[in-house]
Design a protein around this motif. Structure first.
Motif, PDB file in Angstrom:
ATOM      1  N   ALA A 241     -46.414  36.385 -14.252  1.00  0.00           N
ATOM      2  CA  ALA A 241     -47.006  35.113 -14.665  1.00  0.00           C
ATOM      3  C   ALA A 241     -47.424  35.181 -16.123  1.00  0.00           C
ATOM      4  O   ALA A 241     -47.221  34.230 -16.889  1.00  0.00           O
ATOM      5  CB  ALA A 241     -48.208  34.786 -13.775  1.00  0.00           C
ATOM      6  N   ALA A 242     -47.998  36.318 -16.522  1.00  0.00           N
ATOM      7  CA  ALA A 242     -48.461  36.495 -17.895  1.00  0.00           C
ATOM      8  C   ALA A 242     -47.296  36.522 -18.882  1.00  0.00           C
ATOM      9  O   ALA A 242     -47.304  35.831 -19.906  1.00  0.00           O
ATOM     10  CB  ALA A 242     -49.260  37.789 -17.991  1.00  0.00           C
ATOM     11  N   ARG A 243     -46.287  37.302 -18.562  1.00  0.00           N
ATOM     12  CA  ARG A 243     -45.161  37.480 -19.477  1.00  0.00           C
ATOM     13  C   ARG A 243     -44.345  36.201 -19.664  1.00  0.00           C
ATOM     14  O   ARG A 243     -43.790  35.949 -20.728  1.00  0.00           O
ATOM     15  CB  ARG A 243     -44.259  38.597 -18.939  1.00  0.00           C
ATOM     16  N   TYR A 244     -44.284  35.385 -18.595  1.00  0.00           N
ATOM     17  CA  TYR A 244     -43.496  34.158 -18.676  1.00  0.00           C
ATOM     18  C   TYR A 244     -44.349  32.932 -19.025  1.00  0.00           C
ATOM     19  O   TYR A 244     -43.871  31.797 -18.986  1.00  0.00           O
ATOM     20  CB  TYR A 244     -42.758  33.920 -17.356  1.00  0.00           C
ATOM     21  N   GLY A 245     -45.605  33.152 -19.344  1.00  0.00           N
ATOM     22  CA  GLY A 245     -46.451  32.058 -19.810  1.00  0.00           C
ATOM     23  C   GLY A 245     -46.800  31.033 -18.751  1.00  0.00           C
ATOM     24  O   GLY A 245     -47.013  29.859 -19.064  1.00  0.00           O
ATOM     25  N   GLN A 246     -46.902  31.464 -17.499  1.00  0.00           N
ATOM     26  CA  GLN A 246     -47.212  30.551 -16.400  1.00  0.00           C
ATOM     27  C   GLN A 246     -48.727  30.497 -16.189  1.00  0.00           C
ATOM     28  O   GLN A 246     -49.293  31.257 -15.413  1.00  0.00           O
ATOM     29  CB  GLN A 246     -46.494  30.997 -15.121  1.00  0.00           C
ATOM     30  N   ALA A 247     -49.373  29.567 -16.882  1.00  0.00           N
ATOM     31  CA  ALA A 247     -50.835  29.494 -16.868  1.00  0.00           C
ATOM     32  C   ALA A 247     -51.386  29.199 -15.474  1.00  0.00           C
ATOM     33  O   ALA A 247     -52.341  29.845 -15.029  1.00  0.00           O
ATOM     34  CB  ALA A 247     -51.316  28.445 -17.864  1.00  0.00           C
ATOM     35  N   ASP A 248     -50.815  28.231 -14.783  1.00  0.00           N
ATOM     36  CA  ASP A 248     -51.327  27.884 -13.454  1.00  0.00           C
ATOM     37  C   ASP A 248     -51.175  29.053 -12.481  1.00  0.00           C
ATOM     38  O   ASP A 248     -52.063  29.316 -11.667  1.00  0.00           O
ATOM     39  CB  ASP A 248     -50.604  26.655 -12.909  1.00  0.00           C
ATOM     40  N   ALA A 249     -50.044  29.730 -12.573  1.00  0.00           N
ATOM     41  CA  ALA A 249     -49.813  30.883 -11.693  1.00  0.00           C
ATOM     42  C   ALA A 249     -50.796  31.999 -12.003  1.00  0.00           C
ATOM     43  O   ALA A 249     -51.362  32.629 -11.094  1.00  0.00           O
ATOM     44  CB  ALA A 249     -48.378  31.378 -11.846  1.00  0.00           C
ATOM     45  N   ALA A 250     -51.029  32.258 -13.297  1.00  0.00           N
ATOM     46  CA  ALA A 250     -51.969  33.309 -13.688  1.00  0.00           C
ATOM     47  C   ALA A 250     -53.380  32.969 -13.231  1.00  0.00           C
ATOM     48  O   ALA A 250     -54.122  33.834 -12.757  1.00  0.00           O
ATOM     49  CB  ALA A 250     -51.928  33.504 -15.205  1.00  0.00           C
ATOM     50  N   ARG A 251     -53.754  31.710 -13.374  1.00  0.00           N
ATOM     51  CA  ARG A 251     -55.090  31.274 -12.962  1.00  0.00           C
ATOM     52  C   ARG A 251     -55.280  31.477 -11.457  1.00  0.00           C
ATOM     53  O   ARG A 251     -56.329  31.951 -11.002  1.00  0.00           O
ATOM     54  CB  ARG A 251     -55.290  29.810 -13.334  1.00  0.00           C
ATOM     55  N   LEU A 252     -54.263  31.131 -10.684  1.00  0.00           N
ATOM     56  CA  LEU A 252     -54.353  31.296  -9.232  1.00  0.00           C
ATOM     57  C   LEU A 252     -54.450  32.767  -8.851  1.00  0.00           C
ATOM     58  O   LEU A 252     -55.324  33.167  -8.080  1.00  0.00           O
ATOM     59  CB  LEU A 252     -53.136  30.664  -8.563  1.00  0.00           C
TER      60      LEU A 252
END
Length: 363
Positions: A241-252
């Motif tokens: 999630a971090a490497r691909y810039g997925q903010a919502d996924a990282a937050r979850l």
């Protein structure tokens, strides 16, 4: 004349021509296609029965190895698929190693898939490009996967060239309902990985497929996939999630108990560092444990206001529960019991001080 009539979709003319010269039914035209191929390609469904009755070869193909069944399945001409699908045609592959089932599944043509699955001898595991089969394609498109697994239950465990199983394809296609169905099947392997160690949780995190992430982390299927599983490159789902810039996924993921914020990938980077290295500063800020700020002691005025609001709140809840109990006699005893025990005990430390501040803030 026969070709022109098949191209134009002229059933009466086709019938007359076939009566006069039935032997022309399988003669290829300048394009290399037979009259049957021309009719099906152009969607002239009504011509197909007459052509077949005159002896049209259903297995005939064009220069690319595509048969009339391929065309009908790809265009979801279900009536034509029913007429053309036989043990002799069902497993024919084109020059790209694709069967009619492969095409129908990949294009999401569920109705055609179900018809094809009923044909004797159908092989849903014939490998196409990159060893991908019809089951993989159906999982990715969400097209009647149950019909294919019914034909070959073992297909659940067969991967393509990259080691991707049907569950991986379902995530790639954002087919949450299909994924759930696959995971509910006997013998399902939710924690299975592809050739690079990616689980379905890694894939959902990298692509930001939130429905799948929620189902696997906070929903009813939480825990079936290890939260901190690592790929061959040392990445956890949070890394992805971090490497691909997925903010919502990282937050979850950051809010799921047990997530490892300090896990190191093969480059020695934590998820936060991996996000920063990829230029995703917003995501990097999410990849840290939640910190509850310490509150300064409330003032006497704030304490008094809090107590006053708490007492008023308790009284209001008690009144409301009493009113509800009068309209729900079956639950009256339970509701009144709740009113009796509803007090300020839940405001003990360490929660009390933050709530006092909140009360002052919203007063």
């Amino acid at each position: 004349m026969l070709f022109r009539s098949c191209i134009r979709g002229e059933p009466r003319t086709v019938s007359v021509l076939l009566d006069a010269a039935a032997e022309a039914v399988n003669l290829p035209g300048a394009s290399g296609k037979t009259p049957l191929l021309e009719a099906v390609e152009r969607g002239h469904v009504g011509l197909v029965p007459a052509l077949l009755a005159a002896g049209a070869d259903a297995a005939a193909s064009n220069a690319k190895g595509i048969t009339a069944l391929h065309l009908a399945a790809a265009n979801n001409l279900v009536e034509v698929v029913s007429l053309l699908a036989t043990p002799a045609t069902i497993n024919v592959v084109d020059n790209s190693q694709r069967t009619a089932m492969f095409l129908a599944a990949g294009l999401g043509n569920a109705a055609s898939v179900r018809v094809l699955a009923e044909v004797d001898g159908v092989d849903v595991l014939i490998p196409g490009p990159r060893e991908t089969n019809a089951v993989h394609m159906a999982a990715e498109a969400g097209a009647a996967i149950d019909a294919l697994i019914a034909v070959t239950p073992g297909a659940l465990h067969i991967g393509n060239e990259d080691g991707m199983l049907p569950i991986h394809f379902a995530v790639r296609g954002t087919q949450t309902a299909t994924l759930r169905w696959l995971l509910e099947q006997e013998g399902a392997e939710p924690a299975a990985t592809d050739a690079e160690g990616w689980t379905i949780l890694h894939m959902a995190a990298a692509s930001g497929v939130m429905d799948v992430l929620e189902m696997l982390t906070t929903g009813d299927l939480a825990g079936v996939v290890p939260l901190n599983a690592v790929t061959i490159h040392g990445d956890t789902p949070l890394h992805k999630a971090a490497r691909y810039g997925q903010a919502d996924a990282a937050r979850l993921l950051a809010g799921v108990p047990g997530v490892d914020f300090d896990a190191l990938d093969c480059d020695g980077l934590t998820p936060r560092q991996a996000a920063a290295a990829a230029g995703h500063e917003e995501v990097a800020a999410l990849c840290v444990p939640c910190q509850v700020p310490e509150c300064a002691p409330p003032t006497p005025v704030m304490e008094a206001a809090f107590e006053e609001r708490t007492v008023a709140h308790i009284a209001a809840v008690a009144r409301n529960l009493d009113l509800i109990s009068q309209t729900l006699p079956d639950l009256a005893e339970d509701l009144r019991l709740r009113a009796d025990v509803h007090d300020a005990s839940k405001w003990d430390e360490p929660e009390r001080t933050p709530y006092v501040w909140l009360t002052a803030w919203y007063a």
